[in-house]
Design an enzyme around this catalytic site. Structure first.
Site, PDB file in Angstrom:
ATOM      1  CE1 TYR A   1      14.066  41.505   2.381  1.00 36.75           C
ATOM      2  CE2 TYR A   1      15.499  40.039   3.629  1.00 36.75           C
ATOM      3  CZ  TYR A   1      14.683  40.278   2.543  1.00 36.75           C
ATOM      4  OH  TYR A   1      14.474  39.285   1.607  1.00 36.75           O
ATOM      5  CB  CYS A   2      12.098  46.421   3.403  1.00 39.25           C
ATOM      6  SG  CYS A   2      11.276  47.787   2.529  1.00 39.25           S
ATOM      7  N   PRO A   3      10.796  46.593   6.927  1.00 40.87           N
ATOM      8  CG  PRO A   3      11.123  47.381   9.102  1.00 40.87           C
ATOM      9  CD  PRO A   3      11.857  47.095   7.821  1.00 40.87           C
TER      10      PRO A   3
END
Length: 276
Positions: free
Chosen positions: A145-147
């Site tokens: 998540y949130c790469p």
């Protein structure tokens, strides 16, 4: 890179043991306040540490999901409060096993190149964990998540993400460190949020396809039971080594005057999202 960590003074504002009533909206208003103050030369370089109870922090792009309210309701049913931060990036999980560190620095005359900010934080985390025989990589971990290009990982599993906020000649380099708990469970929670908030519709923005197995906590990756307190001690040791003076402080008079305005702005943004 080394020059950003090396400061004549480091003020530390520790909010890692704040009460459950310390709301995450206050944290983002605090960082904006510190950016403005440090950028104006009203305060020295500042490191702020913070921990929040079960909170999902959405980015601006997340608010454009076609079924956002469905996703938010799922998170609330799971016992999480949902807020929208005032900067880019995508959804992240905060809980009592996640330590957040903000390094607030003044922009030099030529400014701080964005990669230098990221690399200063990467260097700090490498120094904090130097006694473990592991390589900490900085590269995008697909499926997290949130790469981002400065995801921090060990053995291909992400344990931290870095972001930046720039305001009034101040730079806040922010990181979330998953210290304890299950990284994959946090990722699965965010993955279900996206599934419900998108529901298979085509969107202009490419939201991440979450693969829970690519995320883990430091405790899981290092095979030891690290705590937030352990990481705090490691942080303080490194800040001391990178300054002539390290001292604990709170907001000064100038900052106390700025804080209400920045807090009101982020509250109003979240009220607008809630009313969508």
């Amino acid at each position: 890179m080394e020059g950003l960590l090396r400061q004549s003074q480091w003020r530390i504002i520790d909010q890692s043991t704040a009460s459950p009533h310390f709301h995450a909206l206050q944290s983002f208003a605090m960082d904006d306040t510190l950016c403005a103050s440090v950028g104006a030369g009203q305060a020295p370089a500042t490191a702020r540490t913070w921990v929040h109870q079960n909170t999902i922090v959405l980015g601006i792009q997340d608010t454009k999901l076609p079924f956002l309210q469905d996703g938010m309701q799922f998170l609330k049913n799971k016992g999480y409060q949902v807020i929208v931060r005032n900067s880019g990036g995508l959804a992240v999980v905060l809980d009592d096993g996640v330590l957040n560190i903000s390094l607030i620095l003044p922009e030099a005359e030529k400014g701080i190149d964005i990669n230098r900010g990221y690399e200063a934080m990467w260097q700090l985390i490498q120094q904090m964990l130097a006694d473990f025989p592991v390589e900490i990589e900085a590269r995008e971990i697909v499926g997290s998540y949130c790469p981002g290009s400065y995801d921090l990982s060990i053995g291909g599993k992400k344990f931290a993400g870095i972001s930046q906020r720039r305001l009034r000649r101040g730079v806040a380099v922010q990181i979330y460190l998953c210290v304890t708990g299950s990284g994959s469970e946090r990722a699965a929670l965010v993955g279900e949020f996206y599934r419900l908030a998108k529901q298979g519709e085509l969107t202009k923005f490419a939201y991440p396809e979450i693969a829970p197995e690519v995320m883990a906590s430091l405790s899981e990756l290092l095979g030891v039971q690290l705590t937030v307190g352990d990481c705090m001690l490691r942080l303080l040791q490194q800040l001391k080594q990178n300054s002539d003076l390290l001292y604990a402080g709170q907001l000064n008079e100038h900052e106390l005057g700025l804080l209400p305005g920045y807090y009101q702005r982020i509250v109003e943004r979240n009220e607008r999202i809630a009313g969508m």
